[in-house]
Every structure is written in structure tokens, then in C-alpha cells.
Design an enzyme around this catalytic site. Structure first.
Site, PDB file in Angstrom:
ATOM      1  N   SER A 135      -2.289 -18.156 -49.288  1.00 55.87           N
ATOM      2  CA  SER A 135      -1.110 -18.445 -48.318  1.00 55.87           C
ATOM      3  C   SER A 135       0.020 -17.865 -49.654  1.00 55.87           C
ATOM      4  O   SER A 135       0.321 -18.396 -50.726  1.00 55.87           O
ATOM      5  CB  SER A 135      -0.693 -20.608 -48.998  1.00 55.87           C
ATOM      6  OG  SER A 135       0.321 -21.150 -48.078  1.00 55.87           O
ATOM      7  N   LYS A 161      -2.412 -16.134 -45.667  1.00 56.04           N
ATOM      8  CA  LYS A 161      -1.825 -16.846 -44.071  1.00 56.04           C
ATOM      9  C   LYS A 161      -0.019 -17.049 -44.471  1.00 56.04           C
ATOM     10  O   LYS A 161       0.125 -16.582 -45.786  1.00 56.04           O
ATOM     11  CB  LYS A 161      -1.467 -18.334 -44.681  1.00 56.04           C
ATOM     12  CG  LYS A 161      -0.566 -19.489 -44.290  1.00 56.04           C
ATOM     13  CD  LYS A 161      -1.397 -20.692 -44.195  1.00 56.04           C
ATOM     14  CE  LYS A 161      -0.291 -22.208 -45.383  1.00 56.04           C
ATOM     15  NZ  LYS A 161      -1.953 -23.145 -44.648  1.00 56.04           N
ATOM     16  N   LYS A 163       3.576 -18.038 -44.256  1.00 52.99           N
ATOM     17  CA  LYS A 163       4.698 -19.604 -44.455  1.00 52.99           C
ATOM     18  C   LYS A 163       5.760 -18.580 -43.333  1.00 52.99           C
ATOM     19  O   LYS A 163       6.167 -17.509 -43.976  1.00 52.99           O
ATOM     20  CB  LYS A 163       5.444 -19.525 -45.722  1.00 52.99           C
ATOM     21  CG  LYS A 163       3.996 -20.193 -46.343  1.00 52.99           C
ATOM     22  CD  LYS A 163       4.121 -21.456 -45.760  1.00 52.99           C
ATOM     23  CE  LYS A 163       2.930 -22.772 -46.702  1.00 52.99           C
ATOM     24  NZ  LYS A 163       2.953 -23.905 -46.191  1.00 52.99           N
ATOM     25  N   ASP A 188       2.598 -20.117 -41.063  1.00 56.92           N
ATOM     26  CA  ASP A 188       2.421 -22.186 -40.989  1.00 56.92           C
ATOM     27  C   ASP A 188       3.846 -22.272 -41.075  1.00 56.92           C
ATOM     28  O   ASP A 188       4.143 -21.335 -41.951  1.00 56.92           O
ATOM     29  CB  ASP A 188       1.428 -22.268 -42.291  1.00 56.92           C
ATOM     30  CG  ASP A 188       1.998 -23.778 -42.340  1.00 56.92           C
ATOM     31  OD1 ASP A 188       2.044 -24.503 -41.923  1.00 56.92           O
ATOM     32  OD2 ASP A 188       1.121 -24.121 -43.672  1.00 56.92           O
ATOM     33  N   GLU A 213       0.043 -22.717 -37.629  1.00 51.68           N
ATOM     34  CA  GLU A 213      -0.038 -24.641 -38.051  1.00 51.68           C
ATOM     35  C   GLU A 213       1.019 -24.958 -38.362  1.00 51.68           C
ATOM     36  O   GLU A 213       2.505 -24.892 -38.811  1.00 51.68           O
ATOM     37  CB  GLU A 213      -0.452 -24.191 -39.954  1.00 51.68           C
ATOM     38  CG  GLU A 213      -0.841 -25.340 -40.165  1.00 51.68           C
ATOM     39  CD  GLU A 213      -1.266 -24.738 -41.794  1.00 51.68           C
ATOM     40  OE1 GLU A 213      -2.333 -23.246 -41.769  1.00 51.68           O
ATOM     41  OE2 GLU A 213      -1.462 -25.756 -42.822  1.00 51.68           O
ATOM     42  N   ASP A 238      -1.783 -29.676 -39.275  1.00 46.43           N
ATOM     43  CA  ASP A 238      -1.951 -30.270 -40.830  1.00 46.43           C
ATOM     44  C   ASP A 238      -1.229 -31.462 -40.795  1.00 46.43           C
ATOM     45  O   ASP A 238      -2.075 -32.504 -40.661  1.00 46.43           O
ATOM     46  CB  ASP A 238      -1.234 -29.009 -41.419  1.00 46.43           C
ATOM     47  CG  ASP A 238      -1.089 -29.536 -42.666  1.00 46.43           C
ATOM     48  OD1 ASP A 238      -1.394 -30.539 -43.123  1.00 46.43           O
ATOM     49  OD2 ASP A 238      -0.570 -28.257 -43.788  1.00 46.43           O
ATOM     50  N   LYS A 262      -7.309 -32.118 -45.359  1.00 46.49           N
ATOM     51  CA  LYS A 262      -6.712 -31.924 -46.879  1.00 46.49           C
ATOM     52  C   LYS A 262      -7.733 -33.337 -46.927  1.00 46.49           C
ATOM     53  O   LYS A 262      -6.797 -34.354 -46.603  1.00 46.49           O
ATOM     54  CB  LYS A 262      -5.071 -31.569 -47.252  1.00 46.49           C
ATOM     55  CG  LYS A 262      -4.450 -30.332 -46.284  1.00 46.49           C
ATOM     56  CD  LYS A 262      -3.127 -30.328 -46.788  1.00 46.49           C
ATOM     57  CE  LYS A 262      -3.148 -29.142 -46.581  1.00 46.49           C
ATOM     58  NZ  LYS A 262      -0.976 -28.916 -46.656  1.00 46.49           N
ATOM     59  N   GLY A 290      -4.642 -26.565 -48.754  1.00 53.40           N
ATOM     60  CA  GLY A 290      -4.221 -26.608 -50.515  1.00 53.40           C
ATOM     61  C   GLY A 290      -2.818 -27.244 -50.138  1.00 53.40           C
ATOM     62  O   GLY A 290      -2.372 -27.683 -49.285  1.00 53.40           O
TER      63      GLY A 290
END
Ligand code: OSB
Ligand code: MG
Length: 370
Positions: A135, A161, A163, A188, A213, A238, A262, A290
Site C-alpha cells: 500500500s 495499492k 492511496k 484506496d 476501496e 473497508d 481486517k 493491513g
């Protein structure tokens, strides 16, 4: 299994690099580590709340408070033979899933050790490795982002991934896609958008992303159900999924097509397995998220991610992606095929470095029955 003693550690472990999301930036990892003792065994757990409450209302300090005032008194001296017994014992506490999950993790470590098996085995997972990605936080410039991504790919990560936030989204993702046409790529948003900004998300629909996400608010399954039909890309939830019931609501409403699990966010591994089972029965892909965990939480996440429904690579990177020195003796290392090994020793299968733990501890307390 009678829980005899519980110890809490509030620790602070520096990251190798700051981690920026749409809503917060982290420079070091503060969390509560739980140590539980019973029948001559020692179990370890980790609460995944961060210092501030941008991801969830829980924080390191609320974890400690809820553990000290409610959860620990409920389990000290109690006979807790299995996960359902623990869940029943703490059911009187509304919410606070991360506090519950950290304590439950320490007990899973004990249950597996008592049975003489690895956590993976106790959970019913299989295989010696799990597929992972990395990530990547928001970077100062797109150029810097491309460099950081190239660095991770050179290390062997095969899924990235990004952000994102409004203004640092489609252009960044398109730049990475242009540089790496066949890369497994996802984004995400950590709740940075509103439904009336759907056009910004549609702008990424042609980038061949695995998923988008948590684009909208953490508590808004309804607007996600309005957004998903407007996108070809799968929405993955998430923050919005804190229980198997929320997973059912989201899927029944069509709010997402993929779920990030998670264990810490959903009150523990038992509920994580229930979400996994529910999704698997409906052919809905899940993957392990995570929370920048230390090796303790990472060991638990790796074990859970070896269940068969985890068909997408997880946000469980090697220890070195987060920490110069992790608090476990054998750090997690990336294999050339973008996997991490699943620990095989009894329980979590990791050894906590008590010397380093003491060094990074800001506050410690031991709880025994009066
Ligand atoms: O939204 O998935 C998230 C880290 C902290 C809090 C929330 C998130 C994340 C990550 C990093 O994306 C995942 C990891 O490498 O642990
Ligand atoms: Mg997320």
C-alpha cells in the site's frame, strides 16, 4: 483455559517512511500490545487502532481504557476454552472492535499453543505462503510516486495499492498505469469522496483497476449502493464493514463487489472468519487488509489470509516495508513470487523480542485478579 494474568504495553515504533492517506499522515506506529498468560503459556496480541481517530473512532488510548475498565476484568480468572466463550464474555461491551480484537488475538495464540498447532492450522487455513502487495501512501508529486512504485516493484511486489484523494487520483493512477500496463493496481480513498463526486471516480474506470476501496463515508453503505452501479470497477469496502452483518447488508444492497477483511476492524479473527465464510459461499472475493501492524499483528493476518476465500493479494508487506527493527525475532521477508511465508510454529509462531519491546514501550501495566 483460565486466564491468569494480562499485561498491556503502549508502544511507539518509528516507520521507515511517513504514510499519508486522504485523511491523515502517520510517522510512527503507536499501538497497544497485549500479553496474556494461562497454564504456563504466553500469548501475544495487537490492537490496531492508531493514535488519532481518522480511520476509526478508536485510538490507542481508547483501546487501553476499554481493555482496563471492561475487557480485562471480564476475562481475568474466567475459564475461556474457545473463541465463542470469549465473544460471549465481552458481548456486554458495545463497539470497540479493535480493543476486543487485540485481546482475542492473544487468546488465539494461547488456544493454538495449547492445542500444539499453528494459528493457521487452528483456523483451517492452508498453504505455506500468502500472496501480498504493498500500500503506497500519497506522495508529494506524481514523479515521486512513480519512483516509489518502481522501487517496490524492484523489491518484488506484484500488486500495488495507491492511496488517493480528490486532486491526487485519476492522474496519479493513470501515470502508474502508463508506466506499468499489466500491473495489478488498485486504489484506496479512505472515505475522501461524496456521492456527488462520482465523476472523479468514473475517471478511473478505464484504468483496469482491481478495485476502488472505500470511496465514500465510513458509515454510508447506502450511497455506496448508489455508486457501485455507476462504475465498471468493483467497489471494495473497508471502513464500512465492521461485522458479518454489515457484510451481508453491503452485499444485499449491492454496495460493493469485494470486501477487505481486517480482523482488528471487525472485533477479531472469529468474526473475520465468519465474513470470509459468508463471502466465499457467495463467490465474493475477499483480501486481507493491513493496519501497518508490528510482526505480532502481521503473523495473525498472514494466518487468516491463508483461508481459501482470500483470492486477492493482501496489504501484508514484509516487515522492512514498515520498520527498521520489528519487535519479532524473525521479521517477515518478501519471497521473489510476491508472497510471505505463513508461520508454522505453535500459536502465532513468532518470537517477541522482549528487549526491543521494553525499549519502545511508553507505558506498561500488569493486571492480575485482586
Ligand atoms: O485503509 O487500508 C487502509 C493503513 C492504516 C490504516 C488504514 C489503511 C492502511 C493501509 C496500509 O492501507 C496497509 C498496510 O500495509 O498495513
Ligand atoms: Mg483501506
Amino acid at each position: 483455559m483460565k486466564i491468569e494474568e494480562i499485561e498491556l504495553f503502549h508502544i511507539c515504533l518509528p516507520y521507515v517512511a511517513p504514510f499519508q492517506t486522504s485523511r491523515w499522515t502517520e510517522y510512527d506506529h503507536e499501538c497497544v500490545i497485549v500479553c496474556a498468560r494461562a497454564e504456563g503459556l504466553t500469548g501475544w496480541g495487537e490492537c490496531c487502532a492508531t493514535r488519532d481517530c481518522a480511520y476509526s473512532y478508536e485510538t490507542v488510548k481508547t483501546n487501553w481504557l476499554i481493555l482496563e475498565d471492561f475487557l480485562i476484568p471480564a476475562v481475568l480468572g474466567a475459564d475461556l476454552p474457545d473463541p465463542p466463550a470469549f465473544e460471549t464474555a465481552v458481548d456486554f461491551v458495545n463497539g470497540h472492535p479493535m480493543a476486543k480484537a487485540g485481546l482475542q488475538m492473544a487468546l488465539w495464540d494461547l488456544w493454538a499453543q495449547r492445542a500444539g498447532v499453528s494459528l493457521q492450522k487452528l483456523l483451517g487455513g492452508s498453504g505455506d505462503r500468502v500472496r501480498v502487495g504493498v500500500s503506497v501512501g500519497i506522495q508529494p508529486t506524481t514523479q515521486k510516486l512513480l519512483e516509489v512504485v518502481a522501487g517496490y516493484l524492484a523489491e518484488g511486489y506484484q500488486r500495488i495499492k495507491l492511496k488517493i484523494k480528490p486532486g491526487r487520483d485519476a492522474d496519479d493512477a493513470a501515470a502508474v498505469r502508463r508506466a506499468r500496463p499489466s500491473l495489478l493496481l488498485q486504489v484506496d480513498a479512505n472515505s475522501a469522496y461524496r456521492l456527488d463526486q462520482a465523476d472523479r471516480l468514473k475517471a478511473m474506470d478505464d484504468l483496469g483497476l482491481l478495485l476502488i476501496e472505500q470511496p465514500l463515508a465510513h458509515d454510508d453503505i447506502i450511497d455506496h449502493a448508489k455508486l457501485q452501479p455507476q462504475l465498471r470497477t468493483a467497489v471494495c469496502l473497508d471502513e464500512s464493514i465492521t461485522s458479518a452483518t454489515h457484510a451481508r447488508w453491503a452485499l444485499e444492497l449491492g454496495a460493493c463487489r469485494i470486501i477487505n477483511i481486517k480482523p482488528g476492524r471487525v472485533s477479531g479473527m472469529a468474526e473475520a472468519v465468519r465474513i470470509h465464510d459468508y463471502c466465499r459461499a457467495r463467490s465474493v472475493p475477499v483480501w486481507m487488509g493491513g493496519m501497518l501492524e508490528t510482526g505480532i499483528g502481521r503473523a495473525a493476518n498472514v494466518a487468516v489470509a491463508s483461508l481459501p476465500g482470500f483470492t486477492l493479494p493482501g496489504d501484508i508487506s514484509a516487515s522492512a516495508r514498515y520498520y527498521a527493527e520489528d519487535i519479532i525475532a524473525q521479521p517477515f521477508v518478501l519471497n521473489p513470487d510476491s508472497t510471505l511465508n505463513v508461520p508454522t510454529g505453535p500459536g502465532l509462531g513468532v518470537e517477541v523480542r522482549q528487549d526491543l519491546l521494553a525499549k519502545v514501550t511508553l507505558r506498561q501495566q500488569t493486571f492480575k485478579r485482586p
